[in-house]
Write a protein that holds these residues in place. Structure first.
Motif, PDB file in Angstrom:
ATOM      1  N   PRO A 167      57.183   4.547   5.282  1.00 29.68           N
ATOM      2  CA  PRO A 167      57.583   3.414   6.131  1.00 29.68           C
ATOM      3  C   PRO A 167      57.688   2.102   5.352  1.00 29.68           C
ATOM      4  CG  PRO A 167      55.832   4.690   7.166  1.00 29.68           C
ATOM      5  CD  PRO A 167      55.988   5.219   5.786  1.00 29.68           C
ATOM      6  N   TRP A 168      56.931   1.964   4.258  1.00 31.16           N
ATOM      7  CA  TRP A 168      56.964   0.726   3.469  1.00 31.16           C
ATOM      8  C   TRP A 168      57.947   0.827   2.298  1.00 31.16           C
ATOM      9  CZ3 TRP A 168      52.548   2.792   5.548  1.00 31.16           C
ATOM     10  CH2 TRP A 168      51.888   1.984   6.480  1.00 31.16           C
ATOM     11  N   THR A 169      57.906   1.975   1.602  1.00 33.75           N
ATOM     12  CA  THR A 169      58.710   2.084   0.370  1.00 33.75           C
ATOM     13  C   THR A 169      60.107   2.650   0.627  1.00 33.75           C
ATOM     14  OG1 THR A 169      57.783   4.259  -0.021  1.00 33.75           O
ATOM     15  CG2 THR A 169      56.676   2.413  -1.083  1.00 33.75           C
ATOM     16  N   GLY A 170      60.298   3.278   1.769  1.00 31.42           N
ATOM     17  CA  GLY A 170      61.585   3.913   2.049  1.00 31.42           C
ATOM     18  C   GLY A 170      61.637   5.325   1.486  1.00 31.42           C
ATOM     19  N   PHE A 171      62.613   6.095   1.935  1.00 32.09           N
ATOM     20  CA  PHE A 171      62.672   7.503   1.538  1.00 32.09           C
ATOM     21  C   PHE A 171      63.020   7.651   0.059  1.00 32.09           C
ATOM     22  CE2 PHE A 171      63.543  11.900   1.393  1.00 32.09           C
ATOM     23  CZ  PHE A 171      62.866  12.449   2.465  1.00 32.09           C
ATOM     24  N   LEU A 172      63.928   6.797  -0.417  1.00 29.07           N
ATOM     25  CA  LEU A 172      64.434   6.956  -1.785  1.00 29.07           C
ATOM     26  C   LEU A 172      63.323   6.749  -2.807  1.00 29.07           C
ATOM     27  CD1 LEU A 172      67.049   7.584  -3.294  1.00 29.07           C
ATOM     28  CD2 LEU A 172      67.504   5.150  -3.399  1.00 29.07           C
TER      29      LEU A 172
ATOM     30  N   ILE B  12      58.604  10.920  10.208  1.00 28.19           N
ATOM     31  CA  ILE B  12      57.723  11.019   9.038  1.00 28.19           C
ATOM     32  C   ILE B  12      56.481  11.834   9.409  1.00 28.19           C
ATOM     33  CG2 ILE B  12      56.293   9.680   7.412  1.00 28.19           C
ATOM     34  CD1 ILE B  12      58.391   7.419   7.689  1.00 28.19           C
ATOM     35  N   SER B  13      56.066  11.720  10.683  1.00 27.86           N
ATOM     36  CA  SER B  13      54.888  12.484  11.133  1.00 27.86           C
ATOM     37  C   SER B  13      55.101  13.975  10.942  1.00 27.86           C
ATOM     38  CB  SER B  13      54.622  12.207  12.611  1.00 27.86           C
ATOM     39  OG  SER B  13      54.523  10.839  12.836  1.00 27.86           O
ATOM     40  N   ASP B  14      56.330  14.435  11.199  1.00 27.37           N
ATOM     41  CA  ASP B  14      56.620  15.865  11.012  1.00 27.37           C
ATOM     42  C   ASP B  14      56.414  16.278   9.560  1.00 27.37           C
ATOM     43  OD1 ASP B  14      57.149  16.373  13.619  1.00 27.37           O
ATOM     44  OD2 ASP B  14      59.338  16.385  13.441  1.00 27.37           O
ATOM     45  N   VAL B  15      56.770  15.367   8.641  1.00 25.33           N
ATOM     46  CA  VAL B  15      56.608  15.675   7.207  1.00 25.33           C
ATOM     47  C   VAL B  15      55.119  15.809   6.887  1.00 25.33           C
ATOM     48  CG1 VAL B  15      57.142  14.944   4.846  1.00 25.33           C
ATOM     49  CG2 VAL B  15      58.716  14.364   6.688  1.00 25.33           C
ATOM     50  N   VAL B  16      54.322  14.872   7.410  1.00 22.77           N
ATOM     51  CA  VAL B  16      52.878  14.912   7.151  1.00 22.77           C
ATOM     52  C   VAL B  16      52.267  16.174   7.776  1.00 22.77           C
ATOM     53  CG1 VAL B  16      50.682  13.698   7.514  1.00 22.77           C
ATOM     54  CG2 VAL B  16      52.744  12.396   6.996  1.00 22.77           C
ATOM     55  N   ILE B  17      52.684  16.477   9.017  1.00 23.39           N
ATOM     56  CA  ILE B  17      52.164  17.690   9.692  1.00 23.39           C
ATOM     57  C   ILE B  17      52.541  18.928   8.880  1.00 23.39           C
ATOM     58  CG2 ILE B  17      52.433  19.150  11.746  1.00 23.39           C
ATOM     59  CD1 ILE B  17      52.708  16.542  13.386  1.00 23.39           C
ATOM     60  N   MET B  18      53.770  18.938   8.368  1.00 25.90           N
ATOM     61  CA  MET B  18      54.234  20.077   7.560  1.00 25.90           C
ATOM     62  C   MET B  18      53.329  20.281   6.345  1.00 25.90           C
ATOM     63  SD  MET B  18      56.166  20.637   4.526  1.00 25.90           S
ATOM     64  CE  MET B  18      57.129  19.172   4.208  1.00 25.90           C
ATOM     65  N   ILE B  19      53.014  19.186   5.649  1.00 30.13           N
ATOM     66  CA  ILE B  19      52.181  19.294   4.439  1.00 30.13           C
ATOM     67  C   ILE B  19      50.764  19.745   4.810  1.00 30.13           C
ATOM     68  CG2 ILE B  19      51.237  18.023   2.461  1.00 30.13           C
ATOM     69  CD1 ILE B  19      53.709  16.107   2.806  1.00 30.13           C
TER      70      ILE B  19
ATOM     71  N   LEU C  97      53.278   9.218   3.421  1.00 30.16           N
ATOM     72  CA  LEU C  97      52.587   8.150   4.152  1.00 30.16           C
ATOM     73  C   LEU C  97      53.102   6.764   3.739  1.00 30.16           C
ATOM     74  CD1 LEU C  97      48.957   9.616   4.074  1.00 30.16           C
ATOM     75  CD2 LEU C  97      50.448   9.448   6.064  1.00 30.16           C
ATOM     76  N   ALA C  98      53.593   6.673   2.507  1.00 25.49           N
ATOM     77  CA  ALA C  98      54.095   5.372   2.029  1.00 25.49           C
ATOM     78  C   ALA C  98      55.541   5.108   2.474  1.00 25.49           C
ATOM     79  CB  ALA C  98      54.006   5.329   0.508  1.00 25.49           C
TER      80      ALA C  98
END
Lengths: 502, 165
Positions: free
Chosen positions: B103-108, A409-416, B100-101
């Motif tokens: 991890p809590w809400t999931g990707f979907l 997920i960090s990569d996604v945030v870094i990308m944005i 950022l959400a």
């Protein structure tokens, strides 16, 4: 068995079907930002375990070649390289699409990819063993100079402001340093953050720097994404073939560059495309129009990156050293199949190798109809989808594609975040291309430099290490020519004009 | 948002960026002092120093040349027409918040939120009854389609979300 027998063996209905399916699957996967050719091959490798080695190789080669070409779609239509190999395709592809010639750019990319793929395969077929020696002749210092040669492209990408280009490249080089240092394992520029420990992932940075600024501006106006001409022009194949014929020297030169860069382990399609683009620009009569929608730019990049497929297979099959990252995956699949690569592969397992090479040629030829049809569909989709659906679809694709690279997920945030930084820098006159160039070439340059420095210091011959090796000298000469050629040409034309006036 | 300069500096925006880059490079130089191995700091130190030199040259160039042609460098923007900053901010905020959400809400769920929010920000046409049905349906198809492709076909372990465990 003769060459003709191998050709017939490659042309079985199963192999033709596998080649076609591989090209289509590879093209679709490669067109999605974030999904690279390596990922396309890796994901589909398990399917090949139950196949004959030659058929498995044909399928993997077809996926690979299709994915490299597929990267051009999003590069041309969305200014986002689908794969790193298509970075330089954005330079002229997106401006062409903005001018209403996106369909022509896609067809041109397809024709160029086919030519590049065929040249690479021809080298693999005829000159694999002697060319494999080239891979061994490249040491750390040669890689360093190759990266420096790639960095000279900054002068071409700086859009009239060399200083801003150089600053952007330095920014990219510093970004490449973030995380754990490759040689000494020191932690650099993380400032205590766990997120930055893994460094900046190149593909996610590419997506951020190229795609996010486009979307930020896209959402801000009601204007259409691309200019649409009133009349449907079809594939524009005739036009593309005519341009290809006129640029045949550029195509062949770029394909040869792509093959030779592909032979070098670790270099890959992105460097091949950049080097070929640089050379095409240097030698073109229309060098000033590069970066504004010049078809020669697309020809150079797309032929070069597809030529790396054949080129990369040369050290993979002859030496067992993968030329490009997807080759490493294919090498692993071959080992699982019990095929041992090495110089004896061509004599002991000639049936497998030559059937595969003919299969690769077949897949490359099939890429023409498959690529044209998929490309036409992609172009039509992009220009007809309403903006309210196009923007969120692309945004979602960038997020899921970036996440999939390292499951982070960090990569996604870094990308944005990088996308927003890129948008601001673009506003301040800093083009994203030098930053990306620095980011890609930074690691290669640093690794080559530090290793060469260490060897030079140990042998007490630093000057000889950096400036005394024949291949290094050739690359240095090309670098100097690339840097100063515009100046020399300007002087020549001035001198010529003065002589004519006299 | 092109920054105009009316005073004595040729390219005020570029000059401001150059100052910011000098600060960034200085920060990088300072960070290299914590590194122990010369292999780690030689390269970044050289690059940071070069960056400072180039920035100083750019600032000097802009000051020496004075106010004049403010080169339009805004290649990717649609600056010619009316632009909406709130929509721009909205797009970035929707992407960042949903990431950022995750991890809590999931990707979907995050994906559906991001898609929906960005769709609203990118909508310039009136919401006709047909669009009210077609667009959200298309959004669901796209999100579910990609989610299935990545999680089931490509076997990417997309986050399920803390709330759904």
């Amino acid at each position: 068995m003769t060459g003709l027998d191998y050709l017939w063996q490659a042309l079985t209905p199963l192999n033709i079907l596998l080649a076609l399916a591989g090209v289509v699957a590879g093209t679709v996967i490669g067109s999605l930002p974030g999904l690279t050719a390596t990922m396309a091959v890796a994901v589909l490798v398990p399917i090949t375990f139950s196949m004959e080695p030659a058929s498995a190789l044909i399928l993997m080669g077809a996926i690979y070649t299709g994915a490299i070409y597929g990267g051009a779609y999003s590069a041309i239509l969305l200014n986002t390289p689908g794969t790193p190999s298509a970075i330089a395709t954005t330079f002229d592809g997106y401006p062409m699409a903005k001018q209403g010639d996106g369909d022509l750019a896609i067809t041109l990319a397809c024709v160029s990819s086919v030519v590049g793929g065929l040249v690479g395969a021809a080298f693999l077929l005829g000159l694999a063993p002697p060319l494999a020696e080239v891979a061994l002749a490249f040491g750390p210092v040669e890689y360093f100079w190759l990266a420096v040669f790639g960095l000279t492209l900054i002068s071409a990408l700086s859009e009239g402001n060399l200083l801003k280009g150089l600053i952007g490249a330095c920014f990219g080089l510093l970004l490449a340093c973030i995380g754990v240092a490759e040689i000494s394992a020191d932690i650099r520029f993380t400032f205590g953050s766990q997120v930055l420990l893994g460094g900046i992932e190149t593909v996610s940075a590419l997506i951020g720097l190229y795609c996010i600024p486009v979307m930020i501006d896209l959402v801000a106006t009601p204007d259409r994404h691309l200019k649409v001409t009133q009349k449907a022009k079809g594939f524009r194949l005739k036009e593309a073939l005519k341009i290809s014929w006129l640029g045949k020297f550029n195509l062949i030169r770029s394909s040869v560059i792509g093959t030779l860069v592909g032979i070098l382990p670790g270099a890959g399609g992105s460097i091949a495309g950049l080097v070929a683009y640089s050379e095409a620009r240097r030698s073109s009569k229309r060098s000033d129009s590069f970066g504004t929608g010049e078809p020669e730019g697309i020809q150079a990049t797309e032929s070069a990156n597809n030529a790396t497929v054949g080129g990369g297979f040369i050290p993979t099959l002859v030496l067992g050293i993968p030329g490009t990252p997807p080759d490493a995956v294919i090498l692993g699949a071959l080992l699982i199949q019990g095929v041992r690569t090495g110089p004896s592969l061509f004599t002991e397992n000639g049936a497998i190798v030559y059937t595969f090479i003919f299969g690769l040629i077949l897949a490359t030829v099939l890429m023409l109809p498959a690529g044209l049809i998929i490309g036409r569909y992609a172009y039509k989709s992009i220009i007809t989808i309403p903006k309210a659906l196009l923007v969120p679809t692309v945004a979602f694709m960038t997020m899921i594609g970036t996440y999939a690279i390292r499951n982070s997920i960090s990569d996604v945030v870094i990308m944005i975040v990088l996308g927003v930084v890129g948008w601001f820098l673009n506003r301040f006159g800093f083009s994203p291309s030098p930053i990306v160039l620095g980011l890609i070439l930074g690691r290669i340059a640093e690794q080559g430099f530090v290793q060469a420095w260490t060897i030079g210091a140990a042998t007490e011959d630093l000057t000889g290490m950096f400036f005394g090796r024949p291949i290094s000298l050739v690359i240095i000469a090309f670098t100097l020519i690339s840097l100063f050629y515009p100046l020399i040409r300007k002087r020549w034309s001035t001198a010529g004009g003065t002589a004519n006036a006299d | 948002m092109q920054i105009e300069s009316k005073g004595g500096v040729k390219d005020l925006a570029g000059t401001i960026a150059a100052v910011a880059f000098i600060l960034l490079a200085s920060l990088a130089l300072w960070d290299t002092t914590t590194m122990t191995d010369s292999d780690s700091y030689v390269f970044p130190r050289a690059i940071a120093a070069a960056m400072i030199v180039f920035c100083i040259l750019l600032i000097a160039y802009n000051f020496i040349n004075g106010a004049g042609d403010n080169a339009e460098t805004d290649a990717a923007s649609g600056a010619a027409g009316v632009t909406s900053t709130p929509r721009r901010v909205g797009l970035v905020a929707a992407m960042l918040l949903s990431s950022l959400a995750m991890p809590w809400t999931g990707f979907l769920l995050s994906g559906v939120f991001a898609f929906g929010a960005i769709m609203l920000f990118a909508m310039y046409d009136p919401w006709t009854p047909r669009r009210r049905i077609v667009f959200p349906s298309a959004a669901l198809v796209v999100v579910l389609g990609f989610y299935t492709l990545f999680s089931k076909v490509l076997l990417v372990p997309l986050p399920i979300g803390f709330w759904f465990r």
